[in-house]
Design a protein around this motif. Structure first.
Motif, PDB file in Angstrom:
ATOM      1  N   PRO A 186      66.208  19.602  35.213  1.00 37.64           N
ATOM      2  CA  PRO A 186      65.569  19.661  33.900  1.00 37.64           C
ATOM      3  C   PRO A 186      64.226  18.932  33.883  1.00 37.64           C
ATOM      4  CG  PRO A 186      67.896  19.258  33.629  1.00 37.64           C
ATOM      5  CD  PRO A 186      67.621  19.187  35.101  1.00 37.64           C
ATOM      6  N   GLY A 187      63.229  19.591  33.343  1.00 38.04           N
ATOM      7  CA  GLY A 187      61.900  19.017  33.276  1.00 38.04           C
ATOM      8  C   GLY A 187      60.959  19.554  34.347  1.00 38.04           C
TER       9      GLY A 187
ATOM     10  N   VAL B  84      54.633  18.354  32.806  1.00 41.97           N
ATOM     11  CA  VAL B  84      54.799  17.465  31.665  1.00 41.97           C
ATOM     12  C   VAL B  84      55.358  18.260  30.488  1.00 41.97           C
ATOM     13  CG1 VAL B  84      53.703  15.762  30.187  1.00 41.97           C
ATOM     14  CG2 VAL B  84      52.803  16.176  32.488  1.00 41.97           C
ATOM     15  N   SER B  85      56.443  17.746  29.921  1.00 44.18           N
ATOM     16  CA  SER B  85      57.036  18.418  28.773  1.00 44.18           C
ATOM     17  C   SER B  85      57.472  17.383  27.744  1.00 44.18           C
ATOM     18  CB  SER B  85      58.233  19.266  29.204  1.00 44.18           C
ATOM     19  OG  SER B  85      59.248  18.434  29.713  1.00 44.18           O
ATOM     20  N   GLY B  86      57.811  17.841  26.575  1.00 44.40           N
ATOM     21  CA  GLY B  86      58.253  16.937  25.515  1.00 44.40           C
ATOM     22  C   GLY B  86      57.130  16.609  24.552  1.00 44.40           C
ATOM     23  N   ASP B  87      57.117  15.341  24.090  1.00 47.89           N
ATOM     24  CA  ASP B  87      56.253  14.978  22.982  1.00 47.89           C
ATOM     25  C   ASP B  87      54.834  14.581  23.386  1.00 47.89           C
ATOM     26  OD1 ASP B  87      58.419  15.411  21.332  1.00 47.89           O
ATOM     27  OD2 ASP B  87      59.157  13.371  21.577  1.00 47.89           O
TER      28      ASP B  87
ATOM     29  N   PRO C  72      51.423  19.786  26.758  1.00 46.51           N
ATOM     30  CA  PRO C  72      52.357  19.844  27.877  1.00 46.51           C
ATOM     31  C   PRO C  72      51.882  20.914  28.867  1.00 46.51           C
ATOM     32  CG  PRO C  72      53.310  20.911  25.933  1.00 46.51           C
ATOM     33  CD  PRO C  72      51.983  20.344  25.518  1.00 46.51           C
ATOM     34  N   GLY C  73      52.368  20.837  30.097  1.00 51.69           N
ATOM     35  CA  GLY C  73      51.974  21.862  31.068  1.00 51.69           C
ATOM     36  C   GLY C  73      52.047  21.345  32.483  1.00 51.69           C
TER      37      GLY C  73
ATOM     38  N   ILE D 247      60.787   9.960  31.160  1.00 48.91           N
ATOM     39  CA  ILE D 247      61.576  10.199  32.369  1.00 48.91           C
ATOM     40  C   ILE D 247      60.594  10.785  33.381  1.00 48.91           C
ATOM     41  CG2 ILE D 247      63.516  11.458  33.363  1.00 48.91           C
ATOM     42  CD1 ILE D 247      64.716  11.580  30.536  1.00 48.91           C
TER      43      ILE D 247
ATOM     44  N   ILE E  40      59.196  13.988  31.514  1.00 41.08           N
ATOM     45  CA  ILE E  40      59.661  14.321  30.163  1.00 41.08           C
ATOM     46  C   ILE E  40      59.312  13.157  29.240  1.00 41.08           C
ATOM     47  CG2 ILE E  40      61.624  15.089  28.777  1.00 41.08           C
ATOM     48  CD1 ILE E  40      63.058  15.794  31.394  1.00 41.08           C
ATOM     49  N   VAL E  41      58.556  13.451  28.201  1.00 40.90           N
ATOM     50  CA  VAL E  41      58.012  12.402  27.343  1.00 40.90           C
ATOM     51  C   VAL E  41      58.707  12.406  25.979  1.00 40.90           C
ATOM     52  CG1 VAL E  41      55.886  11.460  26.362  1.00 40.90           C
ATOM     53  CG2 VAL E  41      55.795  12.801  28.476  1.00 40.90           C
ATOM     54  N   MET E  42      59.075  11.213  25.517  1.00 38.43           N
ATOM     55  CA  MET E  42      59.689  11.102  24.190  1.00 38.43           C
ATOM     56  C   MET E  42      58.889  10.137  23.337  1.00 38.43           C
ATOM     57  SD  MET E  42      63.315  10.967  25.896  1.00 38.43           S
ATOM     58  CE  MET E  42      62.475  10.939  27.452  1.00 38.43           C
TER      59      MET E  42
ATOM     60  N   ARG F  18      62.254  10.054  18.463  1.00 45.15           N
ATOM     61  CA  ARG F  18      63.493  10.444  19.170  1.00 45.15           C
ATOM     62  C   ARG F  18      64.513   9.327  19.191  1.00 45.15           C
ATOM     63  NH1 ARG F  18      62.703  15.766  18.915  1.00 45.15           N
ATOM     64  NH2 ARG F  18      60.570  16.203  19.581  1.00 45.15           N
TER      65      ARG F  18
ATOM     66  N   TRP G 209      70.809  10.581  21.067  1.00 47.61           N
ATOM     67  CA  TRP G 209      70.724  12.042  21.077  1.00 47.61           C
ATOM     68  C   TRP G 209      70.181  12.536  22.426  1.00 47.61           C
ATOM     69  CZ3 TRP G 209      66.527  15.356  21.586  1.00 47.61           C
ATOM     70  CH2 TRP G 209      66.747  16.700  21.226  1.00 47.61           C
ATOM     71  N   VAL G 210      69.154  11.834  22.920  1.00 40.97           N
ATOM     72  CA  VAL G 210      68.566  12.208  24.209  1.00 40.97           C
ATOM     73  C   VAL G 210      69.617  12.089  25.312  1.00 40.97           C
ATOM     74  CG1 VAL G 210      66.890  11.515  25.971  1.00 40.97           C
ATOM     75  CG2 VAL G 210      66.204  11.576  23.568  1.00 40.97           C
TER      76      VAL G 210
END
Ligand SMILES: Cc1cc2nc3c(=O)[nH]c(=O)nc-3n(C[C@H](O)[C@H](O)[C@H](O)COP(=O)(O)O)c2cc1C
Ligand code: SF4
Ligand code: FES
Lengths: 188, 467
Positions: B101-102, B258-261, B265-266, B298, B349-351, B355, B359-360
C-alpha cells in the motif's frame, strides 16, 4: 458436478449468472490453454494453473467445479491441487459476479480520499444492499438485476489518484463519490 | 474507454532527475518498440551482449544499485549468490506484483515504457545466465499484462528476444505470469510458489534463498521492475558513473510515490539522498492542504514504521552525529533506517492533523489481516487479533488494557514468522503505539470493561441463533 467437489462449493447461482454461459471446454479455450502451458518448462505444466484459471474466469465469469476438473485434466494433476489454488486467491471467484464487476480500493490512501463513501454511493446507484458485504472478507455482492457487482479490493497501486476502482478490466482514477451514477452510466 | 492515463501536460518537477521515468507522461510517447528504438532503445542490450556476463555483474556491483522492491539489498551482490558450480537452469523473475500500500511506480513503467523493463531484464538475464524469465504481474493490472505481452511479441519479432539475440548466440524467452489478487505473492518465495502453481506460501530462509534454491529448486533471481530498469542505465553510464548519482551507499535515482494529505500527490523521481523530506513534502508536493498541518508520515509503504512530523532525530553521517528535524532528513535508505523506519518501496503516505490515528491503524490492520497467507500461527492469528482490537478502538468500545494487548500481540509476531510479512504487519502497530500512545489511549475507557459484550460476541450469538 463431480462428487468430490460438490460439498465444498458454494452455490454458484447469482443474479449475475444469466450473463455468463455455463462452463464448456470449447476448442478455443483448449487452444488458449495449450498456448499458456507451452510457456513453462517441460513437466512443469502445473505452473499454468493460474493462467488457465484466468482463461476460465474471463470466459465464464467464475470458476465452477466442472472448470476445476477441466483445468486439472489439462495439467494432469489432481483436482484438489487446482481447488486449493482457487480457494486461496481473492482474485478467483466461485460464483457469478455481475456483468460488470467493480472493485473499489479500500486501503489507506484511498480511504483517506473517500473510497468508503464511493462504495456507498456505488451501492446506492446499483441498488446493492451494502449490509450483505462482509467488511473483512471482501465477498462479491451482486445487484438484483445482475448487471453490477461490487467488492472491496486492497491497494490497487494508484494511491496518488485516490480513490480508485476497477470496472472489469478498466481502471478509473480519482472517482469522486458523487460521480458513481456517471460511472455506471458508462457501462450497462 | 480510457485504458492508460497519460498526463502529457504534466512536466516533471524541476527538482526531479528522471532516468527511469524519462518516458512517463512524455509528449508524443507511446509504448511501441518503434518509439523505443527511435530513442536509442536496446542499445545497452547490444553493448552488454558484447561484454562477458561476469563483467556486466561487475558493473552492477560497482554501481552500488540497491533493490527498489522493499529491502534495499544490493543487486549485484544478490546476483553473486548463484552457486558458482551451478549446472541447473537459472531463472529470472521481474517482480511486478506492486501491492505494498502506498506504492505506485511499477505500473507506470509497465504501461508506458515496457521495453525499458524488458531491456533491463534481458541484460540481467545475460549477466546471470538465465534463458527463461517471467514477469509476475498482479492480477489487478490486466492492461499492463496486455501491454507487456505485446511488447514481448514485438521485441521477439525484431530479434531482441528469442533465439540468438542480435547474433550474439544468447537465447532468452520472457513470459508474463499473472497473479490473482494476493499481496503475499510480492514476497519473493511466495511469488515463486505461486509461479509453480501452488498456494503462495512463502518458503523459510534459510535454506530457500531464491538465488540458490528458487523456481523449481533452481537458482532464481527475483528483482523489482524498477531495479531491472536501473540495470539498463548502469550499463549505459558504466557502474562508476552511475554510482556518482545520489550519495555514497545510496546511489542512483529512485521513484517516490506520494499519496494522502498533500496538495500534489504523485510520482517523483529524485537522486537518492539529494532531497530532504521537507523539500519533498513542501516544495515538490505543494505542502499540506489548506488550513492543515502535517501530522505523520509513513515513508516506505504501509509496512514501514510511522514517523511523527514534529520529531527530531540523531543521525550519524560518517563519524559525526547531527540532530535533525523530520523535515531535514535526506531521503535515502540509510538515514530513514537510522530514523527508525525504512525507505522500503518508496511509497510515502502523508497524514495531516485531520486524521485520527486509531482509524489509520485500523485501516492498515484490516489490510494485513486480509492478506496474511495463514501459514504461521503468530501472523495468521495475530494479524486478525490486532484488527479486532483496533475495530473496537474505532468503535469506541476498547479499554486501556486492549492497547497493552495490542502491543504485546505485535511484539509476539515480529521475528517469529516464516516471512517478513510478520514484521510488515507488526511494525505499523508497534510504531503507532510508540508514537501516538496518548492519542490512542484517549479513545479507550475503563468503563468499556463493563460493557455487556463486545460487538463480535454479539455477532457470534446472532449467527448461532440463526444457524
Ligand atoms: C510481504 C512482502 C511483500 C512484498 N511485496 C513486494 C512487491 O509487491 N513488489 C516487489 O517488488 N517486492 C516485494 N517484496 C520484496 C520481495 O520479497 C523481494 O525482496 C524483491 O522483489 C526483490 O527485488 P529487489 O532486490 O529488486 O528489491 C515484498 C516482500 C514482502 C516480505
Ligand atoms: S509471516 Fe504471515 S504471510 Fe508470511 S508465511 Fe507466515 S503466515 Fe504467511
Ligand atoms: S491505497 Fe488505493 S490504490 Fe493504493
Amino acid at each position: 458436478m463431480p462428487d468430490i467437489l460438490q460439498h465444498q462449493v458454494a452455490s454458484p447461482t447469482t443474479p449475475g449468472s444469466k450473463h455468463f454461459a455455463p462452463f464448456e471446454a470449447t476448442a478455443a479455450i483448449e487452444k488458449a490453454a495449450r498456448e499458456r502451458i507451452k510457456q513453462y518448462p517441460k513437466d512443469r505444466q502445473r505452473s499454468a494453473v493460474l493462467p488457465l484459471l484466468h482463461i476460465v474466469q474471463h470466459e465464464f465469469g467464475f470458476i465452477s467445479p466442472e472448470a476445476i476438473e477441466w483445468v486439472a485434466s489439462m495439467l494432469e494433476i489432481e483436482p484438489i491441487k487446482v481447488e486449493e489454488v482457487v480457494t486461496f486467491y481473492p482474485g478467483l471467484r466461485q460464483s457469478a459476479p455481475g456483468k460488470f464487476h467493480i472493485r473499489v480500493c479500500r486501503t489507506l490512501s484511498c480511504a483517506m480520499g473517500g473510497s468508503y463513501e464511493l462504495m456507498e454511493s456505488l451501492c446506492k446507484a446499483a441498488d446493492i444492499d451494502q449490509s450483505k458485504m462482509d467488511p473483512h472478507h471482501h465477498p462479491v455482492v451482486v445487484s438484483p438485476c445482475g448487471t453490477w457487482s461490487v467488492e472491496f479490493a486492497e491497494c490497487l497501486a494508484s494511491c496518488g489518484t485516490a480513490p480508485v476502482c476497477l470496472v472489469n478490466d478498466d481502471f478509473h482514477e480519482g472517482v469522486a463519490p458523487e460521480s458513481a451514477p456517471d460511472l455506471l452510466n458508462q457501462y450497462k | 474507454m480510457a485504458k492508460v492515463t497519460y498526463l502529457e501536460d504534466k512536466e516533471p518537477h524541476p527538482r526531479e532527475r528522471r532516468l527511469i521515468f524519462k518516458n512517463v507522461d512524455r509528449k508524443g510517447w507511446n509504448p511501441s518498440l518503434k518509439k523505443y528504438l527511435s530513442d536509442g532503445g536496446y542499445k545497452e542490450l547490444k553493448a552488454a551482449l558484447k561484454m562477458e556476463p561476469g563483467a556486466v555483474t561487475e558493473e552492477v556491483k560497482k554501481s552500488g544499485l540497491r533493490g527498489r522492491g522493499g529491502a534495499g539489498f544490493p543487486t549485484g551482490v544478490k546476483w553473486g549468490f548463484i552457486p558458482p558450480k551451478n549446472e541447473k537452469p537459472v531463472y529470472l523473475i521481474s517482480n511486478a506484483d506492486e501491492s505494498e500500500p502506498g506504492t505506485f511506480k511499477d505500473r507506470y513503467i509497465l504501461h508506458q515504457d515496457p521495453h525499458q523493463m524488458l531491456e533491463g531484464m534481458a541484460i540481467s538475464c545475460y549477466a546471470v545466465g538465465a534463458h527463461l524469465a517471467y514477469v509476475y504481474i498482479r492480477e489487478e493490472f490486466p492492461e499492463a499484462a496486455r501491454i507487456v505481452e505485446e511488447a514481448i511479441a514485438e521485441a521477439r519479432k525484431n530479434g531482441f528476444l528469442g533465439k540468438n539475440i542480435q547474433g550474439s548466440g544468447f537465447d532468452l524467452e520472457i513470459y508474463v505470469h499473472r497473479g490473482a489478487g494476493a499481496y503475499i505473492c510480492g514476497e519473493e518465495t511466495g511469488l515463486i510458489e505461486s509461479l509453480e502453481g501452488k498456494r503462495p506460501y512463502p518458503r523459510i530462509k534459510p535454506p530457500y534463498f531464491p538465488a540458490a534454491m528458487g523456481l523449481y529448486m533452481c537458482p532464481t533471481i527475483v528483482n523489482n521492475v524498477e531495479t531491472l530498469c536501473h540495470v539498463k542505465h548502469v550499463i549505459a553510464m558504466g557502474g562508476e558513473k552511475y554510482a556518482a548519482i545520489g550519495t555514497p551507499r545510496n546511489t542512483g535515482t529512485r521513484i517516490l510515490c506520494v499519496s494522502g494529505d498533500v496538495r500534489k500527490p504523485g510520482y517523483y523521481e529524485i537522486e537518492v539522498g539529494k532531497m530532504t523530506m521537507g523539500e519533498l513534502l513542501n516544495d515538490v508536493c505543494g505542502g499540506p492542504r489548506k488550513g492543515r498541518k502535517f501530522k505523520a508520515v509513513i515513508p516506505g509503504g504501509s509496512s514501514a514504521k510511522i514517523m511523527r512530523c514534529h520529531d527530531s532525530y540523531k543521525i550519524k553521517q560518517g563519524d559525526k552525529e547531527t540532530e535533525m528535524t523530520f523535515y531535514d532528513l535526506p531521503l535515502d535508505f540509510d538515514t530513514i533506517a537510522q530514523a527508525g523506519s525504512m525507505a522500503g518501496s518508496g511509497g510515502v503516505i502523508v497524514m495531516d492533523d485531520s486524521r485520527k490515528m486509531s482509524w489509520v491503524l485500523n485501516n492498515i490492520n484490516q489490510f494485513y489481516a486480509h492478506e496474511s497467507c495463514g501459514q504461521c500461527t503468530p501472523c495468521r492469528e495475530g494479524s486478525t487479533w490486532m484488527r479486532k482490537i483496533t475495530d473496537r478502538l474505532v468503535a469506541g468500545t476498547a479499554t486501556p488494557a486492549d492497547l497493552e494487548t495490542l502491543e504485546s500481540v505485535a511484539y509476539q509476531i515480529d521475528g517469529r514468522t516464516i516471512c517478513a510479512f510478520g514484521e510488515a504487519c507488526a511494525w505499523p502497530v508497534e510504531s503507532m503505539i510508540a508514537m501516538f500512545r496518548d492519542e490512542l489511549l484517549a479513545e479507550t475507557s475503563e468503563k468499556n470493561a463493563d460493557l455487556p459484550s463486545n460487538p463480535e460476541e454479539e455477532a457470534q450469538r446472532r449467527y448461532l441463533q440463526e444457524a
